[in-house]
Design a protein around this motif. Structure first.
Motif, PDB file in Angstrom:
ATOM      1  N   VAL A  67      11.367  38.133  31.677  1.00 49.37           N
ATOM      2  CA  VAL A  67      10.389  37.153  32.174  1.00 49.37           C
ATOM      3  C   VAL A  67       9.799  36.373  31.007  1.00 49.37           C
ATOM      4  O   VAL A  67       9.980  36.749  29.847  1.00 49.37           O
ATOM      5  N   CYS A  68       9.064  35.317  31.309  1.00 52.82           N
ATOM      6  CA  CYS A  68       8.466  34.489  30.258  1.00 52.82           C
ATOM      7  C   CYS A  68       7.302  35.229  29.589  1.00 52.82           C
ATOM      8  O   CYS A  68       6.903  36.314  30.034  1.00 52.82           O
ATOM      9  N   SER A  69       6.748  34.624  28.550  1.00 55.26           N
ATOM     10  CA  SER A  69       5.696  35.308  27.781  1.00 55.26           C
ATOM     11  C   SER A  69       4.443  35.544  28.623  1.00 55.26           C
ATOM     12  O   SER A  69       3.813  36.593  28.520  1.00 55.26           O
ATOM     13  N   ARG A  70       4.097  34.584  29.474  1.00 50.30           N
ATOM     14  CA  ARG A  70       2.897  34.760  30.297  1.00 50.30           C
ATOM     15  C   ARG A  70       3.084  35.911  31.288  1.00 50.30           C
ATOM     16  O   ARG A  70       2.199  36.744  31.453  1.00 50.30           O
ATOM     17  N   CYS A  71       4.251  35.934  31.930  1.00 49.36           N
ATOM     18  CA  CYS A  71       4.517  37.023  32.884  1.00 49.36           C
ATOM     19  C   CYS A  71       4.577  38.371  32.169  1.00 49.36           C
ATOM     20  O   CYS A  71       4.128  39.374  32.718  1.00 49.36           O
ATOM     21  N   SER A  72       5.133  38.389  30.945  1.00 49.18           N
ATOM     22  CA  SER A  72       5.161  39.647  30.176  1.00 49.18           C
ATOM     23  C   SER A  72       3.740  40.154  29.985  1.00 49.18           C
ATOM     24  O   SER A  72       3.467  41.351  30.139  1.00 49.18           O
ATOM     25  N   GLY A  73       2.823  39.240  29.658  1.00 48.11           N
ATOM     26  CA  GLY A  73       1.422  39.601  29.496  1.00 48.11           C
ATOM     27  C   GLY A  73       0.824  40.125  30.790  1.00 48.11           C
ATOM     28  O   GLY A  73       0.062  41.094  30.783  1.00 48.11           O
ATOM     29  N   ILE A  74       1.192  39.499  31.902  1.00 49.05           N
ATOM     30  CA  ILE A  74       0.654  39.922  33.209  1.00 49.05           C
ATOM     31  C   ILE A  74       1.097  41.351  33.527  1.00 49.05           C
ATOM     32  O   ILE A  74       0.276  42.211  33.873  1.00 49.05           O
ATOM     33  N   TYR A  75       2.386  41.620  33.370  1.00 47.56           N
ATOM     34  CA  TYR A  75       2.902  42.968  33.674  1.00 47.56           C
ATOM     35  C   TYR A  75       2.303  44.003  32.722  1.00 47.56           C
ATOM     36  O   TYR A  75       1.928  45.095  33.138  1.00 47.56           O
ATOM     37  N   ALA A  76       2.212  43.639  31.427  1.00 48.63           N
ATOM     38  CA  ALA A  76       1.704  44.595  30.430  1.00 48.63           C
ATOM     39  C   ALA A  76       0.225  44.885  30.667  1.00 48.63           C
ATOM     40  O   ALA A  76      -0.204  46.041  30.603  1.00 48.63           O
ATOM     41  N   GLY A  77      -0.552  43.836  30.959  1.00 47.56           N
ATOM     42  CA  GLY A  77      -1.985  44.008  31.188  1.00 47.56           C
ATOM     43  C   GLY A  77      -2.259  44.903  32.376  1.00 47.56           C
ATOM     44  O   GLY A  77      -3.107  45.794  32.305  1.00 47.56           O
ATOM     45  N   PHE A  78      -1.528  44.679  33.452  1.00 46.74           N
ATOM     46  CA  PHE A  78      -1.749  45.489  34.652  1.00 46.74           C
ATOM     47  C   PHE A  78      -1.401  46.942  34.376  1.00 46.74           C
ATOM     48  O   PHE A  78      -2.169  47.856  34.712  1.00 46.74           O
ATOM     49  N   PHE A  79      -0.243  47.141  33.752  1.00 47.19           N
ATOM     50  CA  PHE A  79       0.206  48.521  33.507  1.00 47.19           C
ATOM     51  C   PHE A  79      -0.776  49.267  32.595  1.00 47.19           C
ATOM     52  O   PHE A  79      -1.186  50.394  32.910  1.00 47.19           O
ATOM     53  N   LEU A  80      -1.153  48.639  31.487  1.00 46.65           N
ATOM     54  CA  LEU A  80      -2.016  49.337  30.523  1.00 46.65           C
ATOM     55  C   LEU A  80      -3.400  49.622  31.121  1.00 46.65           C
ATOM     56  O   LEU A  80      -3.941  50.712  30.938  1.00 46.65           O
ATOM     57  N   CYS A  81      -3.925  48.647  31.835  1.00 44.85           N
ATOM     58  CA  CYS A  81      -5.248  48.853  32.423  1.00 44.85           C
ATOM     59  C   CYS A  81      -5.187  49.925  33.519  1.00 44.85           C
ATOM     60  O   CYS A  81      -6.103  50.731  33.645  1.00 44.85           O
ATOM     61  N   ALA A  82      -4.095  49.938  34.280  1.00 43.79           N
ATOM     62  CA  ALA A  82      -3.940  50.969  35.320  1.00 43.79           C
ATOM     63  C   ALA A  82      -3.752  52.351  34.686  1.00 43.79           C
ATOM     64  O   ALA A  82      -4.293  53.341  35.160  1.00 43.79           O
ATOM     65  N   LEU A  83      -3.023  52.394  33.601  1.00 38.21           N
ATOM     66  CA  LEU A  83      -2.747  53.677  32.933  1.00 38.21           C
ATOM     67  C   LEU A  83      -4.032  54.321  32.403  1.00 38.21           C
ATOM     68  O   LEU A  83      -4.230  55.525  32.534  1.00 38.21           O
ATOM     69  N   PHE A  84      -4.880  53.498  31.821  1.00 37.41           N
ATOM     70  CA  PHE A  84      -6.109  54.037  31.224  1.00 37.41           C
ATOM     71  C   PHE A  84      -7.306  53.993  32.180  1.00 37.41           C
ATOM     72  O   PHE A  84      -8.427  54.285  31.774  1.00 37.41           O
ATOM     73  N   TYR A  85      -7.046  53.639  33.420  1.00 36.55           N
ATOM     74  CA  TYR A  85      -8.132  53.506  34.401  1.00 36.55           C
ATOM     75  C   TYR A  85      -9.021  54.754  34.505  1.00 36.55           C
ATOM     76  O   TYR A  85     -10.248  54.625  34.524  1.00 36.55           O
ATOM     77  N   PRO A  86      -8.448  55.944  34.547  1.00 32.51           N
ATOM     78  CA  PRO A  86      -9.320  57.129  34.685  1.00 32.51           C
ATOM     79  C   PRO A  86     -10.254  57.337  33.501  1.00 32.51           C
ATOM     80  O   PRO A  86     -11.238  58.059  33.615  1.00 32.51           O
ATOM     81  N   LEU A  87      -9.954  56.723  32.366  1.00 35.36           N
ATOM     82  CA  LEU A  87     -10.763  56.953  31.171  1.00 35.36           C
ATOM     83  C   LEU A  87     -11.935  55.975  31.043  1.00 35.36           C
ATOM     84  O   LEU A  87     -12.789  56.142  30.179  1.00 35.36           O
ATOM     85  N   TYR A  88     -11.941  54.948  31.895  1.00 33.44           N
ATOM     86  CA  TYR A  88     -13.011  53.959  31.756  1.00 33.44           C
ATOM     87  C   TYR A  88     -14.348  54.532  32.183  1.00 33.44           C
ATOM     88  O   TYR A  88     -14.425  55.416  33.022  1.00 33.44           O
ATOM     89  N   TRP A  89     -15.377  53.950  31.640  1.00 32.12           N
ATOM     90  CA  TRP A  89     -16.744  54.332  31.930  1.00 32.12           C
ATOM     91  C   TRP A  89     -17.038  54.040  33.400  1.00 32.12           C
ATOM     92  O   TRP A  89     -16.735  52.949  33.886  1.00 32.12           O
ATOM     93  N   LYS A  90     -17.648  54.996  34.076  1.00 30.33           N
ATOM     94  CA  LYS A  90     -17.881  54.868  35.513  1.00 30.33           C
ATOM     95  C   LYS A  90     -18.769  53.667  35.849  1.00 30.33           C
ATOM     96  O   LYS A  90     -18.553  52.971  36.834  1.00 30.33           O
ATOM     97  N   LYS A  91     -19.775  53.446  34.988  1.00 28.10           N
ATOM     98  CA  LYS A  91     -20.693  52.316  35.259  1.00 28.10           C
ATOM     99  C   LYS A  91     -19.954  50.985  35.173  1.00 28.10           C
ATOM    100  O   LYS A  91     -20.238  50.052  35.922  1.00 28.10           O
ATOM    101  N   LEU A  92     -19.015  50.904  34.242  1.00 34.04           N
ATOM    102  CA  LEU A  92     -18.222  49.678  34.089  1.00 34.04           C
ATOM    103  C   LEU A  92     -17.389  49.443  35.349  1.00 34.04           C
ATOM    104  O   LEU A  92     -17.319  48.317  35.866  1.00 34.04           O
ATOM    105  N   LYS A  93     -16.770  50.532  35.846  1.00 34.70           N
ATOM    106  CA  LYS A  93     -15.962  50.412  37.062  1.00 34.70           C
ATOM    107  C   LYS A  93     -16.820  49.926  38.220  1.00 34.70           C
ATOM    108  O   LYS A  93     -16.435  49.013  38.949  1.00 34.70           O
ATOM    109  N   ASN A  94     -18.000  50.550  38.384  1.00 35.51           N
ATOM    110  CA  ASN A  94     -18.892  50.159  39.483  1.00 35.51           C
ATOM    111  C   ASN A  94     -19.301  48.705  39.358  1.00 35.51           C
ATOM    112  O   ASN A  94     -19.296  47.967  40.339  1.00 35.51           O
ATOM    113  N   TRP A  95     -19.644  48.315  38.132  1.00 31.73           N
ATOM    114  CA  TRP A  95     -20.108  46.945  37.900  1.00 31.73           C
ATOM    115  C   TRP A  95     -19.010  45.947  38.259  1.00 31.73           C
ATOM    116  O   TRP A  95     -19.258  44.945  38.927  1.00 31.73           O
TER     117      TRP A  95
END
Lengths: 164, 175
Positions: A67-95
């Motif tokens: 895929v193009c560079s923008r789509c690569s960023g989209i796929y990578a951003g979603f995956f990384l943020c989903a992967l580390f989702y359990p580690l995020y601060w609860k208040k940040l998630k709520n906000w």
């Protein structure tokens, strides 16, 4: 009978699916020498959702990514943020979860970059294109998981928090 | 209490048809996943219009994903007749561009030599399956964004200040 899925189940499924989609992008340029048909098939899979222009893509092993560079960023951003989702601060998630319009506002850098490029005012480097896609998609898993938890448990209150 | 369930199918089918068809058209599909996201947003908009009660975030996800599945199916089916036409259009475009430009991107000559190979059933089925998965993923994201833009706020209950008379006779004006 209603099957109830835990937050961990949704996290695992989301991480595996988005990880597979991301892996496919890097797999396609590696395969052509050994399995050209499989490589062509992977490129074809990503084709309906990306223009796959050579000048706008990153290269790996001498071949462009699936895929193009923008789509690569989209796929990578979603995956990384989903992967580390359990580690995020609860208040940040709520906000973030209380402000779904952030999904639209986080797309603004991407829209601005796209508009500037299409108007011919500036040809942004691939890294910037990728970054704008990354920024947008890294906001999405917060709402994705909230929606999945509503589906799985029938209650948006039960949250995925592995840090407890 | 009656359980209220929105009807996803028709809005998802309309949004899916839109995203599948537009994504298959050459040159218009240059906007990456935008059409998949936009089609799913439109599905949520239609669902929201059709439904009298406020929808949830999960409704956005579901209608978007369903629209994505429909869109993936329609796109894969449209690709079958459109593939040879697409190849010819791209080749003609490159041919005409090559007359005016000195330098073209690497690999453009290979594009001119591509011929339509035809389709075999297993590859069609696989592409339908994966295409639906891809579209469902971006459709679900579009459904979530649709929720953020078009959701109805739950109606606040207005206090009825006119008190009902305890005795029906009290409300009648006497002579």
């Amino acid at each position: 009978m209603r099957i109830k899925f835990s937050g961990f189940f949704w996290w695992l499924i989301t991480s595996l699916t988005s990880g597979t989609l991301l892996a496919g992008i890097f797999l396609a340029p590696i395969l052509p020498t050994r399995w050209p048909a499989l490589s062509a098939f992977i490129y074809a899979l990503y084709a309906p959702l990306c223009h796959q222009q050579r000048s706008r893509s990153f290269y790996l092993a001498g071949q462009q990514l699936a895929v193009c560079s923008r789509c690569s960023g989209i796929y990578a951003g979603f995956f990384l943020c989903a992967l580390f989702y359990p580690l995020y601060w609860k208040k940040l998630k709520n906000w973030l979860e209380q402000r779904p319009l952030l999904m639209v506002f986080s797309a603004l850098p991407m829209v601005i970059d796209f508009s500037i490029n299409i108007l011919g005012l500036w040809n942004s480097p691939l890294f910037i294109k990728s970054l704008t896609g990354f920024i947008w998609s890294s906001f999405l898993p917060f709402y994705w998981f909230k929606a999945l938890q509503e589906l799985g448990t029938g209650s948006p209150q039960k949250r995925l928090d592995l840090q407890k | 209490m009656e359980k209220r369930q929105p009807e996803y199918f028709v809005p998802a089918l309309i949004g899916g048809a839109l995203m599948g068809a537009v994504s298959a058209i050459p040159f218009i599909n240059c906007l990456c996943c935008l059409w998949a996201v936009a089609g799913a947003m439109f599905s949520f908009y239609l669902l929201n219009q059709k439904t009298s009660f406020p929808l949830k975030l999960s409704d956005g996800l579901l209608v978007g994903a369903l629209a994505g599945v429909c869109g993936g199916l329609i796109n894969a089916l449209l690709e079958i007749p459109l593939s040879p036409i697409n190849i010819r259009i791209v080749q003609r475009y490159i041919n005409s561009v090559s007359r005016f430009m000195k330098e073209l991107p690497p690999g453009w000559e290979e594009l001119l030599q591509i011929n339509y190979q035809g389709l075999d059933l297993p590859s069609v089925l696989l592409s339908v399956l994966f295409s639906s998965l891809f579209f469902a993923f971006f459709g679900a994201i579009g459904g979530l964004i649709g929720y953020s833009l078009f959701k109805k706020e739950p109606r606040k209950e207005v206090k009825d200040e006119t008190q009902l008379p305890q005795n029906p006779g009290d409300s009648q004006s006497g002579f």
